[in-house]
Enzyme design. Structure first.
Site, PDB file in Angstrom:
ATOM      1  N   ARG A 227      26.369  17.413 -21.579  1.00  7.35           N
ATOM      2  CA  ARG A 227      25.660  18.756 -22.114  1.00  7.35           C
ATOM      3  C   ARG A 227      24.300  18.726 -21.729  1.00  7.35           C
ATOM      4  O   ARG A 227      23.643  19.670 -21.166  1.00  7.35           O
ATOM      5  CB  ARG A 227      26.033  19.187 -23.684  1.00  7.35           C
ATOM      6  CG  ARG A 227      27.191  19.696 -23.960  1.00  7.35           C
ATOM      7  CD  ARG A 227      28.015  19.200 -25.192  1.00  7.35           C
ATOM      8  NE  ARG A 227      28.284  17.825 -24.970  1.00  7.35           N
ATOM      9  CZ  ARG A 227      29.349  17.458 -24.316  1.00  7.35           C
ATOM     10  NH1 ARG A 227      30.466  18.132 -24.251  1.00  7.35           N
ATOM     11  NH2 ARG A 227      29.552  16.181 -24.297  1.00  7.35           N
ATOM     12  N   THR A 228      23.406  17.851 -22.407  1.00 14.22           N
ATOM     13  CA  THR A 228      21.838  17.812 -22.323  1.00 14.22           C
ATOM     14  C   THR A 228      21.382  17.906 -21.246  1.00 14.22           C
ATOM     15  O   THR A 228      20.372  18.467 -20.945  1.00 14.22           O
ATOM     16  CB  THR A 228      21.491  16.734 -23.455  1.00 14.22           C
ATOM     17  OG1 THR A 228      22.407  16.771 -24.660  1.00 14.22           O
ATOM     18  CG2 THR A 228      20.010  17.063 -23.810  1.00 14.22           C
ATOM     19  N   LYS A 255      15.824  -3.466 -12.022  1.00 11.97           N
ATOM     20  CA  LYS A 255      15.163  -4.537 -11.830  1.00 11.97           C
ATOM     21  C   LYS A 255      14.142  -4.961 -12.615  1.00 11.97           C
ATOM     22  O   LYS A 255      13.055  -5.811 -12.367  1.00 11.97           O
ATOM     23  CB  LYS A 255      14.409  -4.210 -10.301  1.00 11.97           C
ATOM     24  CG  LYS A 255      15.153  -3.726  -9.279  1.00 11.97           C
ATOM     25  CD  LYS A 255      14.362  -3.454  -8.136  1.00 11.97           C
ATOM     26  CE  LYS A 255      15.207  -2.841  -6.894  1.00 11.97           C
ATOM     27  NZ  LYS A 255      14.234  -2.079  -6.010  1.00 11.97           N
ATOM     28  N   ARG A 277      16.267  10.981 -22.147  1.00 11.95           N
ATOM     29  CA  ARG A 277      17.092  10.544 -23.073  1.00 11.95           C
ATOM     30  C   ARG A 277      17.048   8.989 -22.915  1.00 11.95           C
ATOM     31  O   ARG A 277      17.318   8.436 -21.947  1.00 11.95           O
ATOM     32  CB  ARG A 277      18.652  11.149 -22.668  1.00 11.95           C
ATOM     33  CG  ARG A 277      19.698  10.345 -23.443  1.00 11.95           C
ATOM     34  CD  ARG A 277      20.828  10.682 -23.612  1.00 11.95           C
ATOM     35  NE  ARG A 277      20.986  12.174 -24.434  1.00 11.95           N
ATOM     36  CZ  ARG A 277      21.914  12.739 -24.624  1.00 11.95           C
ATOM     37  NH1 ARG A 277      23.255  12.355 -24.510  1.00 11.95           N
ATOM     38  NH2 ARG A 277      21.999  13.874 -25.556  1.00 11.95           N
ATOM     39  N   HIS A 305      17.236  14.459 -31.891  1.00 15.26           N
ATOM     40  CA  HIS A 305      17.517  15.085 -30.788  1.00 15.26           C
ATOM     41  C   HIS A 305      17.148  16.519 -30.965  1.00 15.26           C
ATOM     42  O   HIS A 305      17.913  17.490 -31.451  1.00 15.26           O
ATOM     43  CB  HIS A 305      19.238  15.071 -30.577  1.00 15.26           C
ATOM     44  CG  HIS A 305      19.873  15.593 -29.405  1.00 15.26           C
ATOM     45  ND1 HIS A 305      19.115  16.222 -28.336  1.00 15.26           N
ATOM     46  CD2 HIS A 305      21.084  15.245 -28.809  1.00 15.26           C
ATOM     47  CE1 HIS A 305      19.745  16.377 -27.316  1.00 15.26           C
ATOM     48  NE2 HIS A 305      21.038  15.972 -27.584  1.00 15.26           N
TER      49      HIS A 305
HETATM   50  N1   CP Z   1      25.389  17.059 -27.772  1.00 14.18           N
HETATM   51  C1   CP Z   1      24.943  16.216 -26.511  1.00 14.18           C
HETATM   52  O1   CP Z   1      23.849  15.741 -26.519  1.00 14.18           O
HETATM   53  O2   CP Z   1      25.658  16.009 -25.668  1.00 14.18           O
HETATM   54  P1   CP Z   1      25.495  14.860 -24.366  1.00 14.18           P
HETATM   55  O3   CP Z   1      25.508  13.663 -24.982  1.00 14.18           O
HETATM   56  O4   CP Z   1      26.645  15.225 -23.475  1.00 14.18           O
HETATM   57  O5   CP Z   1      24.145  15.580 -23.855  1.00 14.18           O
END
Ligand code: CP
Length: 489
Positions: A227-228, A255, A277, A305
């Site tokens: 999603r993100t 590496k 992320r 998040h």
């Molecule tokens: N909600 C969310 O962060 O989903 P993903 O881990 O798929 O990005």
């Protein structure tokens, strides 16, 4: 909820005295009223111009022509375009050729508003002179523009803001200096409001606007995401940014290159923003403190998040019409959940009531100290809440022993259709995804009438467009929120 830290720098009487003095100076500067035209910049500048004109009229007994200018369409910067850019009235009293035009504004900062005003005025004739009259000069100029008349000179740090309040629009006259550290509720509202017009962009046949044309954004995803990652990528592309995706696998991270070295190398290729992320809590802030580009946290370990928290807030506001006073319960693995942390601070700042429900082993110790109530039984949470935000059991972040078994967890804490049927009021069901059907949530609930789970995903694109747009427009005060360092720790 913390309140903005306001210091009054001009009260109503001081503001009236300043305007009186400015009116006298305007008259002196223009050598009388013969060619004088006052033009206020929307919105507060218009009211201030009106008051100065009336003060001059009282003394001189003649009518002073005045008008209004909305410079939104003449800006060369994104940052001061409001969340939902509203174009106000432009009203010019006749041809300006040969006139002495005095532009009136409330606060002079970068000088870009004045530059836009000069551009716009050129469409209405060729004045013999244009002067600038501002209530507050806060310094921090980016353009070589100096005011001719100043009500008050104020030394303002970049982490502060000047708010001018006028009776006609705000119910009182006052000039405030506002610290930004405590402005997170306002920042959140700004992002949510900015997301609104971006929802419509995604509904167009051509889902693209030029707002971030020329900006380069790198998506550094060092942990799995559907999603993100895709949502950020859509948001970037719909704003016409150039994007590059980097995953840990296949990059020099494998590496042994450090995160900072990777990011600095990318910066050497002249990027503007990094979306990251990372499995380590604090990675986004760590990086943000070491590179010049804006860093947006797309989820860091168990920490935060932020864009998920924001899209959850937007979804609640869409469904229930408000956030203040709404009871939201986060169900399940709060301990390991960055989504829970971002939700908790966002919801509390916007005045929601927040609960958590789950086994003691999956609820952080002392969470009540944040102002959150704790439910030990899912039935109690359902009876209390307007919204259940069901969290994924993050088995990958758990060592052994947090729950006896997944089956046992579902039996005791699973959000099932049978349990929801016993709810005495309308219930909204959320889940950040990815879902473990039959573990934390029943499929009949996830796909049922109470679920807004796919609306969350839709809103994710609009929220991320808003964050990218605001940061690209130079809203440094939002950078902390984007990194996820805006919540109570
Ligand atoms: N909600 C969310 O962060 O989903 P993903 O881990 O798929 O990005």
């Amino acid at each position: 909820m913390s309140r903005p830290d306001r210091t009054i720098i001009l009260d109503a009487r001081a503001l009236a005295r300043a305007l009186q003095r400015m009116a006298v100076e305007v008259l002196e500067l223009a050598h009388g009223t013969d060619d004088l035209v006052l033009i206020g910049i929307q919105r507060r500048g218009v009211e201030l111009a009106e008051r100065i004109a009336r003060l001059i009229e009282q003394d001189e007994g003649v009518v002073v022509p005045r008008g209004a200018l909305d410079i939104t369409l003449y800006r060369d910067d994104l940052e001061t375009v409001g969340p939902k850019p509203v174009i106000g009235e432009t009203r010019i009293p006749g041809d300006l050729t040969g006139k002495h035009v005095v532009i009136v504004d409330d606060v002079l900062y970068t000088g870009r508003t004045v530059r836009a005003a000069l551009d716009e005025l050129a469409d209405f004739g060729r004045p013999k002179r244009i002067s600038l009259c501002v209530l507050v000069d806060r310094g921090g100029r980016e353009l070589p523009i100096q005011p001719d008349i100043v009500g008050k000179q104020v030394k303002v740090n970049s982490g502060e803001r000047v708010d001018v309040l006028v009776e006609e629009l705000d119910g009182r006259d006052e000039v405030d200096l506002v610290g930004l550290e405590d402005l997170s509720a306002d920042q959140i509202r700004l992002i949510l409001d900015t997301a609104e017009p971006f929802k419509e962009v995604s509904e167009r046949p051509i889902k693209k606007v030029p707002a971030l044309r020329g900006k380069t954004i790198v998506n550094l995803f060092f942990e799995a995401s559907t999603r993100t990652r895709i949502s950020f990528e859509f948001a970037e592309k719909r704003l016409s940014a150039d994007t590059v995706n980097v995953a840990a696998s296949g990059s020099a991270v494998q590496k042994g290159e450090t995160l900072v070295d990777t990011a600095r190398n990318l910066e050497a290729m002249r990027i503007d923003m990094v979306v990251i992320r990372h499995p380590s809590s604090g990675a986004a802030e760590f990086l943000g403190n070491r590179i010049r580009s804006n860093v947006i946290n797309a989820g860091d370990g168990k920490h935060e998040h932020p864009t998920q928290g924001l899209l959850d807030l937007l979804t609640i506001r869409d469904k229930l019409g408000k956030i203040e006073g709404i009871k939201v319960c986060l169900v399940g693995d709060v301990l390991h959940s960055r989504v829970a942390r971002s939700n908790i601070w966002g919801l509390l700042k916007l005045g929601a009531e927040v609960g958590v429900c789950g086994p003691d082993t999956l609820l952080p110790r002392g969470i009540e100290e944040l102002g959150v109530c704790r439910f030990r039984r899912i039935e109690e949470a359902i009876a209390w809440a307007d919204v259940l935000n069901v969290l994924r059991l993050q088995l990958e972040r758990m060592e052994m022993g947090f729950i006896p078994s997944v089956r046992e967890y579902y039996r005791v804490f699973g959000v099932t259709a049978e349990r929801l049927e016993r709810a005495t009021r309308p219930m909204t069901i959320m889940h950040p995804g990815p879902m473990n059907r039959g573990v934390e949530i029943d499929s009949r609930v996830a796909d049922g009438p109470h679920s807004v789970i796919l609306d969350q995903v839709t809103n994710g694109v609009a929220v991320r467009m808003a964050v990218l747009y605001l940061l690209a427009g130079g809203r440094p005060e939002l950078a902390d929120a984007a990194k996820g360092s805006g919540g109570p720790e």
